[in-house]
Design a protein around this motif. Structure first.
Motif, PDB file in Angstrom:
ATOM      1  N   LEU A 170      18.121  35.083  19.152  1.00  0.00           N
ATOM      2  CA  LEU A 170      18.690  35.822  18.027  1.00  0.00           C
ATOM      3  C   LEU A 170      20.198  35.682  17.889  1.00  0.00           C
ATOM      4  O   LEU A 170      20.764  36.219  16.922  1.00  0.00           O
ATOM      5  CB  LEU A 170      18.350  37.319  18.164  1.00  0.00           C
ATOM      6  CG  LEU A 170      16.867  37.668  18.230  1.00  0.00           C
ATOM      7  CD1 LEU A 170      16.682  39.162  18.465  1.00  0.00           C
ATOM      8  CD2 LEU A 170      16.152  37.233  16.957  1.00  0.00           C
ATOM      9  N   TYR A 171      20.841  35.009  18.812  1.00  0.00           N
ATOM     10  CA  TYR A 171      22.305  34.989  18.773  1.00  0.00           C
ATOM     11  C   TYR A 171      22.807  34.205  17.562  1.00  0.00           C
ATOM     12  O   TYR A 171      22.337  33.102  17.260  1.00  0.00           O
ATOM     13  CB  TYR A 171      22.851  34.356  20.046  1.00  0.00           C
ATOM     14  CG  TYR A 171      24.361  34.277  20.055  1.00  0.00           C
ATOM     15  CD1 TYR A 171      25.119  35.394  20.351  1.00  0.00           C
ATOM     16  CD2 TYR A 171      25.011  33.083  19.747  1.00  0.00           C
ATOM     17  CE1 TYR A 171      26.505  35.334  20.351  1.00  0.00           C
ATOM     18  CE2 TYR A 171      26.398  33.011  19.742  1.00  0.00           C
ATOM     19  CZ  TYR A 171      27.139  34.144  20.042  1.00  0.00           C
ATOM     20  OH  TYR A 171      28.507  34.077  20.041  1.00  0.00           O
ATOM     21  N   GLU A 172      23.756  34.810  16.883  1.00  0.00           N
ATOM     22  CA  GLU A 172      24.460  34.180  15.769  1.00  0.00           C
ATOM     23  C   GLU A 172      25.940  34.498  15.919  1.00  0.00           C
ATOM     24  O   GLU A 172      26.301  35.592  16.373  1.00  0.00           O
ATOM     25  CB  GLU A 172      23.953  34.691  14.418  1.00  0.00           C
ATOM     26  CG  GLU A 172      22.540  34.278  14.081  1.00  0.00           C
ATOM     27  CD  GLU A 172      22.411  32.777  13.853  1.00  0.00           C
ATOM     28  OE1 GLU A 172      23.441  32.144  13.550  1.00  0.00           O
ATOM     29  OE2 GLU A 172      21.293  32.257  14.008  1.00  0.00           O
ATOM     30  N   PRO A 173      26.824  33.574  15.552  1.00  0.00           N
ATOM     31  CA  PRO A 173      28.257  33.860  15.672  1.00  0.00           C
ATOM     32  C   PRO A 173      28.647  35.059  14.810  1.00  0.00           C
ATOM     33  O   PRO A 173      28.148  35.248  13.710  1.00  0.00           O
ATOM     34  CB  PRO A 173      28.921  32.570  15.182  1.00  0.00           C
ATOM     35  CG  PRO A 173      27.872  31.514  15.325  1.00  0.00           C
ATOM     36  CD  PRO A 173      26.560  32.213  15.079  1.00  0.00           C
ATOM     37  N   GLY A 174      29.525  35.874  15.349  1.00  0.00           N
ATOM     38  CA  GLY A 174      29.977  37.050  14.626  1.00  0.00           C
ATOM     39  C   GLY A 174      29.878  38.291  15.490  1.00  0.00           C
ATOM     40  O   GLY A 174      28.811  38.575  16.053  1.00  0.00           O
ATOM     41  N   VAL A 175      30.994  39.014  15.581  1.00  0.00           N
ATOM     42  CA  VAL A 175      31.002  40.199  16.431  1.00  0.00           C
ATOM     43  C   VAL A 175      30.173  41.320  15.825  1.00  0.00           C
ATOM     44  O   VAL A 175      29.598  42.150  16.536  1.00  0.00           O
ATOM     45  CB  VAL A 175      32.462  40.652  16.658  1.00  0.00           C
ATOM     46  CG1 VAL A 175      32.528  41.860  17.585  1.00  0.00           C
ATOM     47  CG2 VAL A 175      33.294  39.510  17.215  1.00  0.00           C
ATOM     48  N   ALA A 232      22.050  30.551  31.056  1.00  0.00           N
ATOM     49  CA  ALA A 232      21.261  29.652  30.215  1.00  0.00           C
ATOM     50  C   ALA A 232      21.114  30.200  28.803  1.00  0.00           C
ATOM     51  O   ALA A 232      21.189  29.451  27.819  1.00  0.00           O
ATOM     52  CB  ALA A 232      19.881  29.423  30.845  1.00  0.00           C
ATOM     53  N   ALA A 233      20.916  31.502  28.676  1.00  0.00           N
ATOM     54  CA  ALA A 233      20.818  32.105  27.348  1.00  0.00           C
ATOM     55  C   ALA A 233      22.133  32.009  26.592  1.00  0.00           C
ATOM     56  O   ALA A 233      22.158  31.755  25.383  1.00  0.00           O
ATOM     57  CB  ALA A 233      20.388  33.567  27.483  1.00  0.00           C
ATOM     58  N   LEU A 245      26.581  41.426  17.118  1.00  0.00           N
ATOM     59  CA  LEU A 245      26.338  41.506  18.549  1.00  0.00           C
ATOM     60  C   LEU A 245      25.610  42.786  18.971  1.00  0.00           C
ATOM     61  O   LEU A 245      24.733  42.731  19.840  1.00  0.00           O
ATOM     62  CB  LEU A 245      27.660  41.368  19.303  1.00  0.00           C
ATOM     63  CG  LEU A 245      27.569  41.097  20.803  1.00  0.00           C
ATOM     64  CD1 LEU A 245      26.731  39.860  21.076  1.00  0.00           C
ATOM     65  CD2 LEU A 245      28.962  40.941  21.401  1.00  0.00           C
ATOM     66  N   PRO A 246      25.900  43.974  18.413  1.00  0.00           N
ATOM     67  CA  PRO A 246      25.123  45.158  18.820  1.00  0.00           C
ATOM     68  C   PRO A 246      23.637  45.041  18.550  1.00  0.00           C
ATOM     69  O   PRO A 246      22.813  45.437  19.391  1.00  0.00           O
ATOM     70  CB  PRO A 246      25.763  46.283  18.001  1.00  0.00           C
ATOM     71  CG  PRO A 246      27.137  45.816  17.715  1.00  0.00           C
ATOM     72  CD  PRO A 246      27.025  44.337  17.539  1.00  0.00           C
ATOM     73  N   ALA A 247      23.276  44.498  17.390  1.00  0.00           N
ATOM     74  CA  ALA A 247      21.851  44.346  17.089  1.00  0.00           C
ATOM     75  C   ALA A 247      21.188  43.350  18.033  1.00  0.00           C
ATOM     76  O   ALA A 247      20.036  43.549  18.474  1.00  0.00           O
ATOM     77  CB  ALA A 247      21.675  43.896  15.637  1.00  0.00           C
ATOM     78  N   ILE A 248      21.897  42.292  18.399  1.00  0.00           N
ATOM     79  CA  ILE A 248      21.333  41.285  19.308  1.00  0.00           C
ATOM     80  C   ILE A 248      21.129  41.883  20.693  1.00  0.00           C
ATOM     81  O   ILE A 248      20.073  41.698  21.324  1.00  0.00           O
ATOM     82  CB  ILE A 248      22.253  40.055  19.357  1.00  0.00           C
ATOM     83  CG1 ILE A 248      22.327  39.399  17.975  1.00  0.00           C
ATOM     84  CG2 ILE A 248      21.759  39.058  20.393  1.00  0.00           C
ATOM     85  CD1 ILE A 248      23.344  38.284  17.888  1.00  0.00           C
TER      86      ILE A 248
END
Length: 454
Positions: A174-179, A120-121, A182-185
């Motif tokens: 907090l998800y935003e496109p971009g690799v 779901a997330a 991803l570590p911060a998320i």
């Protein structure tokens, strides 16, 4: 042959004439018992005829079936009445409240719910509509907070799954496109899971080992993902730390699980001290006698089992997520070689470390983690950059298959022998050393030093 005690049934019959205790043959029917009750109550005049017999829940006994076949046991209470009362209806909610607890089923349901929260997330984070994301984050966060409340049944299983809902809520928010983000998320998701696990551990009246595992895993993920993001390093540094840390956690988790507190030990020598023996000087080199109570040992074994199982599950999830991300972000040739070697040696190390685990669930989870790393490497070699090495990979797989066949044959003769244990220990240490060297290359440290000196 059945004994005479087994051929009779002692029952208590409640009716208009009062309570009557009878010992009847097991083959007697309800009509025979009712006739005997009416005969003994005839003097009181309370029973005009032969009554009907029912169970305490109001179910009528079949007149053609013996009491033993009808489920009547010694000590049961029967009701003699002139009318038939229908059994009380039990609603679904009441049946759920009266049902016995099933921890295994509750654990399975909690695991499925955690996986559903992750999906779901992922869907809410990638959805373009902010309304869907907001609703999903609110539901996941509410489920996480409700799950840690120490009310109701199966509180341990709900508290173990609640941090997964919190991590899913943080990821969806907090998800935003971009690799590169991803570590911060994932670091934020880890600290959210640790916070909710800490709340559940504080509210729980009993010791929560899985909560401690959640806290340690969440803080580790947060540290490994936030430090490279704050320092401006590449994302592959975070994935390298997670893969290498998961490999090392498989070695240190059992040592933390078997730690025996000092208050659980009982020193017999100190208890044997009397007024006269206390004056004598204790002899040096005397062997002490220490005993652990049986119930304390049982609690210790259950605690260690939960810690090892939770740590193995955390290792599996971390390796399954970090290995493909590390292989995907290593784009430079030298870093790619280090990333492939790190995933290979980490997967082999996990497979070898699983042999020392006697807990079946933990051993299976570690093997799945090692296989997940090797499968990620195989997929990367086939579909990723350098696919022209497919022939070399094919030959390598054939060679590894031959080695696995030889190991399987040797396993059939006894993997736990001293000879095999020594070889496996040497192989595990060698894989750990090579993984540490590969981590330096995969993180880009070796390439950066080479560029600085060249």
């Amino acid at each position: 042959m059945p004994s005479p005690a087994d051929a009779t049934i002692a029952v208590s019959i409640h009716g208009p004439a009062g309570v009557l205790d009878l010992v009847v043959p097991a083959g007697a029917t309800s009509v025979d018992v009712a006739r005997e009750y009416a005969k003994q109550a005839e003097a009181a005049g309370a029973v005009p005829g032969i009554p009907l017999l029912q169970t305490a829940l109001g179910e009528r006994l079949n007149a053609a079936v013996p009491l033993a076949d009808a489920g009547v046991q010694p000590g049961d209470v029967l009701v003699a009445t002139t009318g038939v009362h229908r059994p009380r209806r039990v609603t679904l909610l009441q049946a759920a409240k009266n049902a016995p607890e099933s921890p295994a089923l509750a654990s399975m349901i909690a695991t499925v719910a955690a996986l559903a929260a992750v999906l779901a997330a992922w869907y809410a984070g990638r959805a373009g509509e902010e309304t869907v994301r907001t609703v999903a984050v609110g539901i996941l966060l509410a489920c996480a907070l409700v799950g840690v409340l120490p009310v109701g049944r199966h509180t341990r299983q709900r508290a173990a799954a609640a941090p997964a809902f919190a991590a899913a809520a943080a990821f969806a928010a907090l998800y935003e496109p971009g690799v590169h983000l991803l570590p911060a998320i994932l670091g934020a998701a880890g600290i959210a899971a640790a916070v909710v696990a800490g709340i559940g551990r504080a509210l729980s009246a009993e010791s929560d080992e899985l909560g401690a595992v959640w806290i340690a895993a969440g803080l580790t993920v947060f540290a490994c993902c936030s430090v490279p993001a704050l320092m401006g390093w590449d994302a592959r540094v975070a994935w390298t730390l997670l893969v290498f840390g998961s490999m090392m956690a498989a070695r240190f988790a059992p040592s933390l699980a078997i730690d025996v507190p000092d208050e659980a030990l009982l020193d017999l020598d100190r208890l044997a001290v009397t007024a006269w023996s206390a004056r004598d000087a204790q002899r040096k080199g005397r062997r002490g006698r220490i005993v652990v109570a049986a119930d304390a040992m049982e609690r210790l074994v259950h605690r260690a089992s939960r810690i090892v199982t939770g740590a193995s599950a955390a290792i599996l999830v971390t390796v399954a997520v970090a290995s493909p991300l590390l292989l995907h972000t290593a784009t430079i040739d030298l870093d790619r070689i280090g990333a492939r070697c790190l995933v290979l040696f980490a997967g082999c190390s996990l497979l070898l470390a699983a042999r020392s685990y006697r807990h079946a669930a933990a051993r299976g989870l570690l093997r799945l983690g090692g296989l997940a790393a090797l499968v990620s490497l195989a997929v990367h070699l086939v579909l990723g950059p350098g696919a022209e090495l497919l022939d070399t990979f094919f030959y390598a797989v054939v060679a590894l298959g031959a080695i696995a066949l030889g190991a399987a044959v040797a396993t059939g003769r006894g993997w736990r022998s001293v000879w095999w244990s020594r070889r496996a220990e040497v192989a595990e240490s060698l894989c750990g050393s090579l993984a540490f060297a590969s981590a330096v290359v995969a993180a880009g440290v070796f390439r950066r030093l080479w560029e600085m000196t060249s």
